[in-house]
Design a protein around this motif. Structure first.
Motif, mmCIF file in Angstrom:
data_model
loop_
_atom_site.group_PDB
_atom_site.id
_atom_site.type_symbol
_atom_site.label_atom_id
_atom_site.label_comp_id
_atom_site.label_asym_id
_atom_site.label_seq_id
_atom_site.Cartn_x
_atom_site.Cartn_y
_atom_site.Cartn_z
ATOM 1 N N GLY A 1 0.586 -1.001 0.129
ATOM 2 C CA GLY A 1 -0.213 -0.060 0.038
ATOM 3 C C GLY A 1 0.800 1.257 0.373
ATOM 4 N N ARG A 2 1.343 0.759 -0.869
ATOM 5 C CA ARG A 2 2.662 2.556 -0.492
ATOM 6 C C ARG A 2 2.283 3.480 -1.644
ATOM 7 N N LEU A 3 1.602 3.037 -2.104
ATOM 8 C CA LEU A 3 0.607 4.661 -3.357
ATOM 9 C C LEU A 3 -0.644 4.686 -3.203
ATOM 10 N N GLU A 4 -1.223 5.794 -2.466
ATOM 11 C CA GLU A 4 -2.601 6.094 -2.029
ATOM 12 C C GLU A 4 -2.791 7.763 -2.423
ATOM 13 N N PRO A 5 -4.380 7.614 -2.940
ATOM 14 C CA PRO A 5 -4.575 9.629 -2.612
ATOM 15 C C PRO A 5 -4.087 9.576 -1.293
ATOM 16 N N SER A 6 -3.542 11.487 -1.260
ATOM 17 C CA SER A 6 -2.595 12.132 -0.480
ATOM 18 C C SER A 6 -2.656 13.541 -0.793
ATOM 19 N N ILE B 1 2.769 9.353 -20.872
ATOM 20 C CA ILE B 1 3.288 8.495 -21.046
ATOM 21 C C ILE B 1 2.564 7.877 -19.624
ATOM 22 N N GLY B 2 2.571 7.511 -18.783
ATOM 23 C CA GLY B 2 1.374 7.404 -17.289
ATOM 24 C C GLY B 2 0.409 7.694 -17.887
ATOM 25 N N ASN B 3 -0.269 8.301 -18.276
ATOM 26 C CA ASN B 3 -2.102 8.195 -18.179
ATOM 27 C C ASN B 3 -2.254 7.489 -19.836
ATOM 28 N N ALA B 4 -1.143 7.716 -20.266
ATOM 29 C CA ALA B 4 -1.895 6.738 -21.358
ATOM 30 C C ALA B 4 -1.700 4.788 -20.907
ATOM 31 N N LEU C 1 -4.878 6.544 -9.597
ATOM 32 C CA LEU C 1 -4.461 6.398 -8.596
ATOM 33 C C LEU C 1 -3.298 5.124 -10.167
ATOM 34 N N LEU C 2 -4.223 4.430 -11.414
ATOM 35 C CA LEU C 2 -3.159 3.299 -11.709
ATOM 36 C C LEU C 2 -2.426 4.292 -12.737
ATOM 37 N N ALA C 3 -2.538 5.802 -12.814
ATOM 38 C CA ALA C 3 -1.854 6.504 -13.680
ATOM 39 C C ALA C 3 -0.264 7.001 -13.002
ATOM 40 N N ALA C 4 -0.125 7.237 -11.216
ATOM 41 C CA ALA C 4 0.860 7.245 -10.787
ATOM 42 C C ALA C 4 1.439 6.048 -11.105
ATOM 43 N N GLN C 5 0.738 4.823 -10.163
ATOM 44 C CA GLN C 5 1.587 3.350 -10.132
ATOM 45 C C GLN C 5 2.459 3.164 -11.594
ATOM 46 N N SER C 6 2.112 3.276 -12.451
ATOM 47 C CA SER C 6 2.799 2.795 -13.666
ATOM 48 C C SER C 6 4.158 3.173 -14.116
#
Length: 418
Positions: free
Chosen positions: A103-108, A201-204, A130-135
């Motif tokens: 869980g080291r990535l979450e909205p904040s 790139i992340g958003n795509a 959140l998915l774009a950030a994870q990528s």
């Protein structure tokens, strides 16, 4: 008690043109430091959006899935990936609020960019999900995609600071003419290729992942939406799942996960996801993200949709068979004591073998892990285990292995596609 049905309205809206661009990026090795591995290598269509291994072989390996090789000579891998490659099913669902096993990535808004992430204040603004950030994070991981310092400019940049690599990756991509054109077509605010950044790139990538693996047409969905009966064994398993076996205490909601963190006593092996000053090849789970002792050895509850397609199981892939994982969840202490390495699926890498199971010789660490257990055993016989497995198979979507875009035959960089 039953999980809720899923509809298209439950998913974030993603642009189709961006998704088609993301498909190419997902399978293009141009995003990796040494141009030898893509997102799709470890999250492949043929392997249920994962890699079919307990602990993956990342940068430096060759081949795909259980046949993936760990390399030879100077090119051989230095370390297995510390955790099992998670499946990508339904990550575009609006309910998703946490990413990664710990869980080291979450909205904040703690860092002013919308996310609490390993990049802290250096994560760029403009990521739309959140998915774009994870990528973005696998590209910066030494053993996943970046490579070792000294091998390429991306690995060297990451060594300086995590965000220093992303502009290099973006420049690689946008200077390929076909990609430059595609980005201008996909994003209204991009007027020329020079405007493309890691954010686009992340958003795509998120648009592709979020749409490609949205799947909710399983026999169980038909049961919930229309009352279509499940096969007899699966129905018995459903009653156990939501009743005596207690599975739904954590595996609940439309995605069959509460997205919370629990210690389930999985056998320890592999290099561990060690913290900076950690002297042991261990994985402390959620504690690695929060530094809270209460979180030691706790891991995120995984979604169970299409779980029959995503073996091995557990944060470290301790069990290659679904039935063995169900048995472990019913009585973790007993299963842990009976576990043998043959239950996992680890490609051979003889030079890594001495360290693969070294953590199990640490008596005190094994005691700490064994005592961190958030569940009580449930008495289930072999028939009940079989019925639970039958129910879990009923969570497999009818179209799960026939995705909208699939794997591209080639990519704009001209690099080979796994």
């Amino acid at each position: 008690m039953s999980a809720q049905p899923i509809t298209q309205d439950d998913f974030l809206p993603f642009d189709e043109t961006q998704a088609r661009l993301g498909q190419l990026l997902f399978y293009d090795k141009i995003l990796s430091g040494n141009k030898n591995i893509s997102c799709g290598t470890c999250h492949h269509h043929d392997l249920g959006s994962s890699d079919g291994l307990s602990l993956g072989i990342g940068e430096g390996g060759s081949g795909l899935g259980p046949a993936r090789m760990a390399g030879h000579g100077k090119e051989r891998i230095r370390k297995r990936i510390p955790r099992n490659a998670p499946a990508l099913w339904n990550l575009g669902h609006r309910d998703i609020r946490v990413m990664f096993h710990d869980g080291r990535l979450e909205p904040s808004e703690i860092y002013g960019n919308g996310y609490d992430s390993p990049a802290e204040e250096w994560l760029p603004r403009g990521l739309t999900s959140l998915l774009a950030a994870q990528s973005l994070f696998p590209m910066t991981s030494q053993f996943e995609m970046a490579g070792n310092p000294g091998e390429n400019d991306i690995a060297g940049a990451v060594h300086d600071r995590i965000d220093k690599a992303w502009p290099i990756i973006a420049a690689r991509v946008r200077t390929i003419p076909a990609y430059g054109t595609l980005f201008v077509e996909a994003f209204d605010h991009i007027e020329r290729p020079e405007d493309v950044s890691i954010v686009e790139i992340g958003n795509a990538l998120a648009a592709f992942i979020g749409t490609e693996w949205a799947n909710y047409d399983s026999p169980y969905d038909a049961f919930v939406a229309h009352g279509t009966p499940l096969p007899e064994a699966a129905e018995r398993g459903r009653l156990l799942f939501f009743g005596k076996a207690g599975c739904a205490q954590c595996h609940n909601g439309p995605l069959f996960t509460d997205q919370e963190f629990y210690a389930m006593g999985l056998p320890a092996f592999g290099p561990g996801r060690t913290r900076r000053w950690d002297p042991l090849p261990r994985d402390v789970g959620r504690m690695g993200a929060t530094d809270d002792l209460h979180d030691a050895y706790r891991f995120r509850t995984p979604s169970l949709r299409n779980v029959a397609l995503t073996a091995p199981y557990g944060h470290n892939g301790a069990y290659a068979e679904l039935r063995d994982m169900v048995r472990h969840m019913a009585d973790p202490a007993r299963a842990r004591a009976a576990w043998t390495p043959s239950k996992a699926l680890l490609p051979q890498a003889p030079w890594l073998a001495p360290a693969d199971f070294i953590i199990q010789s640490d008596r005190l660490e094994m005691q700490r892990q064994a005592h961190a257990l958030d569940t009580q055993p449930v008495g289930l016989n072999d028939g009940e285990i079989d019925d639970l497995v039958a129910f879990l198979h009923s969570l497999t979507g009818a179209s799960a292995q026939n995705r909208p875009l699939g794997r591209p035959l080639d990519v704009p960089s001209g690099l080979p596609v796994d």
